[in-house]
Scaffold this motif. Structure first.
Motif, short mmCIF file in Angstrom:
data_model
loop_
_atom_site.label_atom_id
_atom_site.label_comp_id
_atom_site.label_asym_id
_atom_site.label_seq_id
_atom_site.Cartn_x
_atom_site.Cartn_y
_atom_site.Cartn_z
N GLU A 67 31.27 37.03 55.07
CA GLU A 67 30.71 38.38 55.07
C GLU A 67 31.73 39.39 54.55
OE1 GLU A 67 27.64 39.56 55.79
OE2 GLU A 67 26.96 37.49 55.96
N SER A 68 32.98 39.24 54.98
CA SER A 68 34.05 40.13 54.52
C SER A 68 34.23 40.02 53.01
CB SER A 68 35.34 39.77 55.25
OG SER A 68 36.44 40.37 54.63
N HIS A 69 34.25 38.79 52.50
CA HIS A 69 34.41 38.60 51.06
C HIS A 69 33.20 39.13 50.29
CE1 HIS A 69 37.69 35.91 52.23
NE2 HIS A 69 38.17 36.17 51.03
N ASN A 70 32.01 38.97 50.84
CA ASN A 70 30.81 39.51 50.17
C ASN A 70 30.88 41.03 50.07
OD1 ASN A 70 29.53 37.12 49.56
ND2 ASN A 70 28.35 37.07 51.45
N ARG A 71 31.33 41.70 51.16
CA ARG A 71 31.48 43.16 51.10
C ARG A 71 32.51 43.56 50.06
NH1 ARG A 71 30.93 42.51 56.68
NH2 ARG A 71 33.19 42.52 56.97
N MET A 72 33.64 42.82 50.01
CA MET A 72 34.68 43.12 49.03
C MET A 72 34.15 42.93 47.60
SD MET A 72 38.49 41.52 48.64
CE MET A 72 37.89 39.90 48.22
N LEU A 73 33.41 41.86 47.38
CA LEU A 73 32.86 41.61 46.04
C LEU A 73 31.83 42.67 45.66
CD1 LEU A 73 32.51 37.73 46.09
CD2 LEU A 73 34.09 39.10 44.71
N ASP A 74 31.05 43.13 46.63
CA ASP A 74 30.10 44.20 46.34
C ASP A 74 30.83 45.48 45.93
OD1 ASP A 74 27.88 42.64 46.82
OD2 ASP A 74 27.62 43.34 48.90
N ARG A 75 31.92 45.81 46.66
CA ARG A 75 32.70 47.00 46.28
C ARG A 75 33.30 46.84 44.89
NH1 ARG A 75 34.66 46.69 51.74
NH2 ARG A 75 36.54 45.69 50.94
N GLY A 79 32.62 49.11 41.62
CA GLY A 79 33.75 49.67 40.87
C GLY A 79 33.70 49.28 39.40
N MET A 80 33.34 48.02 39.14
CA MET A 80 33.23 47.57 37.74
C MET A 80 32.08 48.29 37.02
SD MET A 80 35.65 45.51 37.17
CE MET A 80 35.29 44.39 35.85
N ASP A 81 30.98 48.52 37.72
CA ASP A 81 29.88 49.26 37.11
C ASP A 81 30.31 50.68 36.75
OD1 ASP A 81 28.21 47.08 37.29
OD2 ASP A 81 27.23 47.75 39.15
N ALA A 82 31.05 51.32 37.65
CA ALA A 82 31.52 52.68 37.38
C ALA A 82 32.49 52.66 36.20
CB ALA A 82 32.20 53.25 38.62
N THR A 83 33.37 51.68 36.16
CA THR A 83 34.33 51.57 35.05
C THR A 83 33.60 51.31 33.73
OG1 THR A 83 35.96 50.68 36.57
CG2 THR A 83 36.37 50.35 34.24
N ARG A 84 32.58 50.47 33.78
CA ARG A 84 31.80 50.20 32.57
C ARG A 84 31.14 51.47 32.06
NH1 ARG A 84 28.26 46.14 34.23
NH2 ARG A 84 29.97 44.71 33.93
N GLY A 85 30.64 52.31 32.98
CA GLY A 85 30.04 53.58 32.58
C GLY A 85 31.05 54.50 31.92
#
Length: 132
Positions: A67-75, A79-85
């Motif tokens: 669950e911790s890793h899933n939350r980290m991957l979601d963040r 972040g990658m989506d924002a950087t792509r924008g």
């Protein structure tokens, strides 16, 4: 002879008593063996209970970690989506700059000056290294 009869009868009585004791001993041994088996089974059940409890805690820890890793991957994904924008906006601006000839010439001139500056900087640095 009477003595021999008494001796034989006492001897047979002794062995009969011994046979009875031995038979009772077997029964006692059998019940003792049964108790030992039940005790061993109880120990094995307790051991299995401990192992199951350990595995339950272990799977709970694994679940928390996942669950911790899933939350980290979601963040990271957000972040990658924002950087792509941001990158796509920057690339759109570069396209606009290079669409006009005057802007393209200006960029070429700026890049040329930067490259020339870096070459001169490294030449002076190498001369100072050779002299020093």
């Amino acid at each position: 002879m009477n003595y021999r009869r008494d001796h034989r009868s006492s001897k047979s009585a002794l062995f009969d008593d011994f046979d009875k004791l031995e038979g009772g001993g077997l029964r006692a041994s059998s019940s003792f063996s049964h108790e030992i088996k039940e005790h061993d089974n109880d120990k094995a059940i307790d051991g299995l209970h401990d192992r199951v409890a350990f595995l339950k805690r272990l799977t709970g820890d694994v679940h928390d970690e996942v669950e911790s890793h899933n939350r980290m991957l979601d963040r990271m994904g957000h972040g990658m989506d924002a950087t792509r924008g941001i990158m796509s906006g920057t690339m759109d601006r570069f396209k606009k700059v290079f669409e006009k000839k005057s802007n393209r010439r200006m960029c070429t001139l700026v890049i040329g000056f930067v490259v020339a500056f870096l070459i001169i900087y490294y030449l002076f640095r190498m001369l100072r290294y050779v002299r020093g």
